[in-house]
Design an enzyme around this catalytic site. Structure first.
Site, short mmCIF file in Angstrom:
data_model
loop_
_atom_site.label_atom_id
_atom_site.label_comp_id
_atom_site.label_asym_id
_atom_site.label_seq_id
_atom_site.Cartn_x
_atom_site.Cartn_y
_atom_site.Cartn_z
N GLY A 248 -8.52 0.42 2.23
CA GLY A 248 -8.09 -1.06 2.56
C GLY A 248 -8.01 -1.13 3.73
O GLY A 248 -8.47 -0.12 4.61
N ARG B 100 2.49 3.24 -3.18
CA ARG B 100 3.98 2.68 -4.26
C ARG B 100 4.07 4.17 -5.00
O ARG B 100 2.94 4.71 -5.83
CB ARG B 100 3.53 1.79 -5.08
CG ARG B 100 3.52 0.38 -4.73
CD ARG B 100 5.34 -0.36 -4.29
NE ARG B 100 4.96 -1.78 -3.68
CZ ARG B 100 5.05 -1.83 -2.15
NH1 ARG B 100 5.36 -0.46 -1.22
NH2 ARG B 100 5.64 -2.85 -1.91
N GLU C 153 12.28 4.39 -7.67
CA GLU C 153 12.63 3.56 -6.41
C GLU C 153 15.03 2.87 -6.12
O GLU C 153 14.57 2.37 -7.93
CB GLU C 153 12.44 2.70 -5.56
CG GLU C 153 12.10 3.86 -4.37
CD GLU C 153 10.65 3.44 -3.54
OE1 GLU C 153 9.98 3.02 -3.31
OE2 GLU C 153 11.37 1.95 -2.99
N HIS D 55 11.11 5.26 2.25
CA HIS D 55 10.36 3.92 1.92
C HIS D 55 10.28 2.98 2.93
O HIS D 55 11.53 2.23 2.93
CB HIS D 55 11.61 2.99 0.76
CG HIS D 55 9.43 1.72 0.38
ND1 HIS D 55 9.94 1.81 -0.99
CD2 HIS D 55 8.78 1.77 1.10
CE1 HIS D 55 8.27 0.37 -0.46
NE2 HIS D 55 8.30 0.61 0.55
#
Ligand code: NAP
Length: 288
Positions: free
Chosen positions: A117, A200, A229, A247
């Site tokens: 993407g 993710r 997380e 992250h």
């Protein structure tokens, strides 16, 4: 958020705020949920749509920063940058030697992009500069023209896993992509391959990844995101062949400014009854 939401018409939330049916039920006046991030797996879009609440995200403005970080992990994993830094800092650098801290070449290697993407394509552009062979997998194949222009080759998932020297993950977290990479998929990868995840955490079965790394069935992993997380699966941090980032894919000053501006623009549009620039459920709401 739960305590404050009951009389609010707009919510600007972080990707760490779960916006579920229960939260929405406490917000009878809510018109819009503006997410500060492109990934929106923290929001129950169907529940929001049922309540007539708009949901927006911040696509595009964080593409380059996240792609830069994915590429940084490719380079750092291949050339053992973090491990070598620890070694030098620890006072262990005594002399130059021809077989000292040998890494893996980046140039000419095959990069597999899972999820071509916005961010996947930006990683492909960067990898072109490193003369990598770029392959990808999506549910929907790009047009032949787009593939030619980008210099990328489509592969089914199994072949992508099998051929990649570096696998970089860029799919959103959805029920379909949860544990998309599990023990079976990891076993298809070369033992010399590196897995990079800046998408993710739950897209990868972290226990299976740990097992593959411990058994030497995978050369290494560069992770920015984790299954639970901010907790790490026990054993991960003890491995030398992993890079663990907190992250920070989109964490640059410039990108965070753009994300904030876009999140506010979306929020104000929703509050003022205009169509927000990045609406995720406006079509469904119009159809309802
Ligand atoms: P995007 O433009 O929507 O790209 C996602 C790609 O994944 C699409 O090409 C899509 O193609 C593909 N995809 C979706 N489901 C798939 C499946 N089941 N199997 C294979 N391919 C699938 O999103 P983006 O802007 O590049 O962002 C990607 C993700 O990166 C976000 O959702 C977010 O979770 C994560 N992210 C992380 C950070 C960070 O801080 N680490 C920062 C920004 C974004 P098809 O629909 O054709 O399959």
């Amino acid at each position: 958020v739960r305590a404050a939401i009951s009389d609010k018409e707009g919510l600007l939330c972080m990707i760490t705020d779960p916006v579920d049916e229960a939260l929405l039920a406490r917000a009878p006046q809510l018109k819009i949920v503006s997410n500060f991030g492109v990934g929106f797996n923290n929001i129950d879009i169907d529940a929001a749509t049922r309540k007539g609440v708009l949901v927006t995200n911040t696509p595009g403005v964080l593409t380059d920063a996240t792609a830069d970080l994915a590429m940084a992990l490719v380079l750092a994993m291949g050339r053992r940058v973090v491990e070598a830094d620890r070694h030098t800092r620890g006072g262990h650098f005594k002399f130059w030697a021809p077989f000292y801290f040998l890494g893996n070449e980046i140039t000419g290697k095959t990069l597999g992009i899972l999820g071509m993407g916005r961010i996947g394509a930006a990683v492909a552009r960067r990898a072109t500069g490193f003369d990598m062979t770029i392959t990808y997998h999506n549910r929907t194949r790009l047009s032949a023209e787009a593939e030619r222009e980008m210099g990328v080759r489509y592969l089914d998932l199994e072949t992508l896993l099998h051929q990649s020297d570096y696998l970089s993950i860029h799919v959103p977290l959805t029920p379909e992509t949860h544990h998309l990479i599990g023990a079976r998929e990891l076993a298809l990868m070369k033992p010399t391959a590196f897995l990079i995840n800046t998408a993710r955490g739950p897209v990868v079965d972290e226990l299976a990844l740990l097992g593959a790394l411990q058994a030497g069935r995978l050369a290494g992993a560069g992770l920015d995101v984790y299954e639970n997380e901010p907790q790490l699966t026990d054993g991960l941090a003890a491995l030398n062949n992993v890079i663990l980032l907190p992250h920070v894919g989109s964490a640059t000053v410039e990108t965070r400014r753009r994300m904030a501006a876009l999140a506010v623009e979306n929020l104000l549009a929703g509050l003022e009854g205009r169509t927000p620039p990045n609406c995720l459920n406006c079509q469904q709401l119009k159809g309802a």
